[in-house]
Design a protein around this motif. Structure first.
Motif, mmCIF file in Angstrom:
data_model
loop_
_atom_site.group_PDB
_atom_site.id
_atom_site.type_symbol
_atom_site.label_atom_id
_atom_site.label_comp_id
_atom_site.label_asym_id
_atom_site.label_seq_id
_atom_site.Cartn_x
_atom_site.Cartn_y
_atom_site.Cartn_z
ATOM 1 N N ARG A 141 7.544 3.300 3.564
ATOM 2 C CA ARG A 141 6.172 3.409 4.081
ATOM 3 C C ARG A 141 5.295 2.224 3.732
ATOM 4 O O ARG A 141 4.116 2.357 3.403
ATOM 5 N N ARG A 142 5.902 1.071 3.782
ATOM 6 C CA ARG A 142 5.111 -0.137 3.530
ATOM 7 C C ARG A 142 4.965 -0.946 4.816
ATOM 8 O O ARG A 142 5.892 -1.019 5.619
ATOM 9 N N PRO A 143 3.834 -1.574 4.994
ATOM 10 C CA PRO A 143 3.640 -2.424 6.178
ATOM 11 C C PRO A 143 4.499 -3.672 6.105
ATOM 12 O O PRO A 143 4.813 -4.140 4.999
ATOM 13 N N SER A 144 4.878 -4.221 7.237
ATOM 14 C CA SER A 144 5.695 -5.432 7.204
ATOM 15 C C SER A 144 5.380 -6.398 8.338
ATOM 16 O O SER A 144 6.136 -7.332 8.574
ATOM 17 N N ASN A 145 4.280 -6.162 9.029
ATOM 18 C CA ASN A 145 3.850 -7.234 9.924
ATOM 19 C C ASN A 145 3.092 -8.249 9.066
ATOM 20 O O ASN A 145 2.604 -7.918 7.987
ATOM 21 N N VAL A 146 3.037 -9.473 9.518
ATOM 22 C CA VAL A 146 2.206 -10.472 8.831
ATOM 23 C C VAL A 146 1.030 -10.744 9.764
ATOM 24 O O VAL A 146 1.191 -11.438 10.769
ATOM 25 N N PRO A 147 -0.131 -10.167 9.470
ATOM 26 C CA PRO A 147 -1.254 -10.301 10.408
ATOM 27 C C PRO A 147 -1.580 -11.752 10.771
ATOM 28 O O PRO A 147 -1.934 -12.029 11.919
ATOM 29 N N GLY A 197 7.566 0.663 13.285
ATOM 30 C CA GLY A 197 8.768 1.347 13.737
ATOM 31 C C GLY A 197 8.692 2.857 13.751
ATOM 32 O O GLY A 197 7.714 3.472 13.335
ATOM 33 N N LYS A 198 9.776 3.430 14.275
ATOM 34 C CA LYS A 198 9.933 4.880 14.356
ATOM 35 C C LYS A 198 11.253 5.217 13.700
ATOM 36 O O LYS A 198 12.188 4.418 13.763
ATOM 37 N N ALA A 249 13.219 -2.492 8.236
ATOM 38 C CA ALA A 249 13.568 -1.068 8.207
ATOM 39 C C ALA A 249 13.369 -0.507 6.796
ATOM 40 O O ALA A 249 12.833 0.587 6.601
ATOM 41 N N TYR A 250 13.794 -1.294 5.825
ATOM 42 C CA TYR A 250 13.666 -0.870 4.422
ATOM 43 C C TYR A 250 12.192 -0.669 4.053
ATOM 44 O O TYR A 250 11.834 0.302 3.385
ATOM 45 N N GLU A 251 11.357 -1.579 4.502
ATOM 46 C CA GLU A 251 9.929 -1.451 4.214
ATOM 47 C C GLU A 251 9.348 -0.205 4.868
ATOM 48 O O GLU A 251 8.584 0.541 4.254
ATOM 49 N N THR A 252 9.730 0.032 6.106
ATOM 50 C CA THR A 252 9.231 1.212 6.818
ATOM 51 C C THR A 252 9.689 2.490 6.123
ATOM 52 O O THR A 252 8.923 3.433 5.953
ATOM 53 N N ARG A 283 0.810 -1.204 0.000
ATOM 54 C CA ARG A 283 0.000 0.000 0.000
ATOM 55 C C ARG A 283 0.846 1.257 0.000
ATOM 56 O O ARG A 283 0.354 2.340 -0.176
ATOM 57 N N GLY A 284 2.128 1.098 0.260
ATOM 58 C CA GLY A 284 2.981 2.272 0.401
ATOM 59 C C GLY A 284 3.592 2.677 -0.914
ATOM 60 O O GLY A 284 3.075 2.419 -1.981
ATOM 61 N N ARG A 285 4.764 3.309 -0.793
ATOM 62 C CA ARG A 285 5.455 3.775 -1.985
ATOM 63 C C ARG A 285 6.257 2.637 -2.568
ATOM 64 O O ARG A 285 6.921 1.890 -1.851
ATOM 65 N N GLY A 286 6.221 2.521 -3.877
ATOM 66 C CA GLY A 286 7.029 1.510 -4.537
ATOM 67 C C GLY A 286 6.493 0.112 -4.302
ATOM 68 O O GLY A 286 5.352 -0.071 -3.900
#
Ligand SMILES: Nc1ncnc2c1ncn2[C@@H]1O[C@H](COP(=O)(O)OP(=O)(O)O)[C@@H](O)[C@H]1O
Ligand SMILES: [Mg+2]
Length: 408
Positions: free
Chosen positions: A385-391, A403-404, A379-382, A47-50
């Motif tokens: 701006r892409r999510p990276s948890n696996v619900p 992350g922050k 970190a790269y995903e964040t 959903r994020g960039r790229g």
């Protein structure tokens, strides 16, 4: 493969797990797929960039043991009923310094410069399940190690504090490594269980051809944590090197059976564990049950507890009713891989299920580097701006950007 230069980055992943043995730094080149269709990554959607990355190449890995006294201070802080606030604040900054040292030394060693750092931090407390506190139900997690310091000293942005965003999305904040596991190990034909044996042991089960929604991931229980504590207590050594002590002992089967009755082992996934479950209190109970037997037997029994809890978890929670789901391989990583008695026992325990053991090293990922690589990827995903948890793994209600960011 054509990859736009701006989409490729060297990221340093920094991991220090619940064993509190030290710091692992992985320098990783991460690049994005030239077009979405060639990307295999859809673990948390895009959903994020790229687009999610398609290339994850380990360029170098280095391990920096904590100084003895630092390790002791961390273990004390983890187990403490109460602790001096000033010391916790100091520990946060001290760890920030040590993480920065570790990244700088790894960069020097491999003559590389990271453009981004993903720093997991040292977990001092993790309670993934909401419980009543001051009349309100809260879950909580706390990773320490000041990222602002790392950013300042390394001179690049640092992503840290990955777990709270998943908690905020209704998840348990762990495990987060399944994002990497899915990306690297999913296979159209072979069902795989990716098993990490750190302080805690956790698995990611990926059925053949499954999407990220079909992943099952959870902590199976202790990895090295109980073995380490028992070895320390009875032999005055931090761990059972190569599993030699366990190899000279006998497994106390009734003790293993009794301990497997614990609530944690019986609970259905998703579930997470830490020192809260398998720290000091559990070890006291364990040692009590082993009283009167040889010291070596206690270490062998702790080793069997780890392997039996893994094989039982696979049988009960992964393979489905009457073994309806087929898994051909278990891919091992984490420091426990160096304990050959443990690996031997695990291989035996999984044989009846037809599961073959492999090492993540066979896939170009050194066993001890995997989790550090995972936090470089997160970190790269964040950063994008892409999510990276696996619900499906954490139990979160939605995908979340984790992350922050601390800017240099
Ligand atoms: N040579 C070895 N022989 C046996 N066990 C080892 C060896 N090296 C590391 N270990 C085990 O691995 C643990 C560290 O594993 P690691 O994957 O770093 O865990 P964590 O992620 O919890 O820090 C050590 O505490 C120890 O129990
Ligand atoms: Mg470690």
């Amino acid at each position: 493969m054509k990859v736009a230069k701006s989409r490729s980055m060297v990221v340093a992943g920094v991991m220090s797990g619940t064993s509190a043995d030290g710091i692992n730094v992985a320098l990783v080149r991460i690049a994005e797929a030239p077009d979405a269709r060639s990307s295999s990554a859809s673990a948390a959607g895009s959903r994020g960039r790229g687009r999610p990355p398609s290339t994850i190449k380990l360029l170098g890995h280095a391990e920096f043991p904590y100084p003895r006294r630092v390790r002791r201070a961390i273990l004390e802080a983890m187990n403490a009923e109460s602790a001096a606030v000033a010391n916790l604040a100091r520990l946060n900054f001290l760890l920030g310094e040590l993480y920065a040292d570790a990244v700088l030394r790894a960069q020097q060693q491999f003559r590389l410069k990271a453009q981004l750092v993903g720093c997991h931090g040292q977990t001092l407390y993790h309670q993934g399940e909401a419980r009543l506190f001051l009349e309100r139900k809260v879950a909580s997690t706390w990773q320490t190690g000041e990222a602002a310091l790392v950013a300042a000293r390394v001179g690049v942005p640092v992503v840290s504090d990955f777990r709270p965003a998943d908690l905020a999305a209704g998840g348990k904040g762990a495990p987060l490594v399944p994002y990497l596991d899915y990306l690297l190990f999913q296979d159209p034909k072979i069902g795989r269980i990716v098993q990490n044996i750190g302080g805690i042991a956790n698995l990611t089960a990926i059925p053949a051809g499954a999407s990220a929604d079909g992943v099952v991931a959870f902590d199976t229980g202790p990895g090295n944590m109980v073995i380490d504590a028992v070895t320390e207590k009875l032999f005055g050594r931090p761990f059972d090197r190569e599993g030699k002590i366990a190899a000279s002992g006998m497994v106390l089967v009734p003790v293993v059976k009794q301990l497997l009755q614990h609530k944690f082992f019986r609970a259905k996934p998703p579930k997470t564990a830490g020192r809260e479950e398998f720290g000091r209190d559990f070890v006291l109970e364990f040692l009590n049950l082993c009283q009167g037997f040889r010291k070596e037997d206690a270490v062998a029994t702790a080793t069997a507890l780890t392997t039996r809890s893994i094989s039982e978890a696979v049988r009960k929670f992964v393979m489905g009713k009457e073994g309806s789901k087929k898994f051909g391989e278990m891919i091992l990583s984490g420091g426990g891989v160096r304990n050959s008695t443990l690996v031997g026992m695990l291989g035996e325990a999984l044989k009846p299920a037809g599961i073959r053991l492999r090492l993540s090293d066979e896939f170009g990922l050194p066993s001890e580097a995997k989790e550090a690589v995972a936090f470089a990827l997160l970190a790269y995903e964040t950063w994008n701006r892409r999510p990276s948890n696996v619900p499906a793994a954490t139990g979160a209600k939605r995908a979340a950007v984790l992350g922050k960011i601390s800017y240099a």
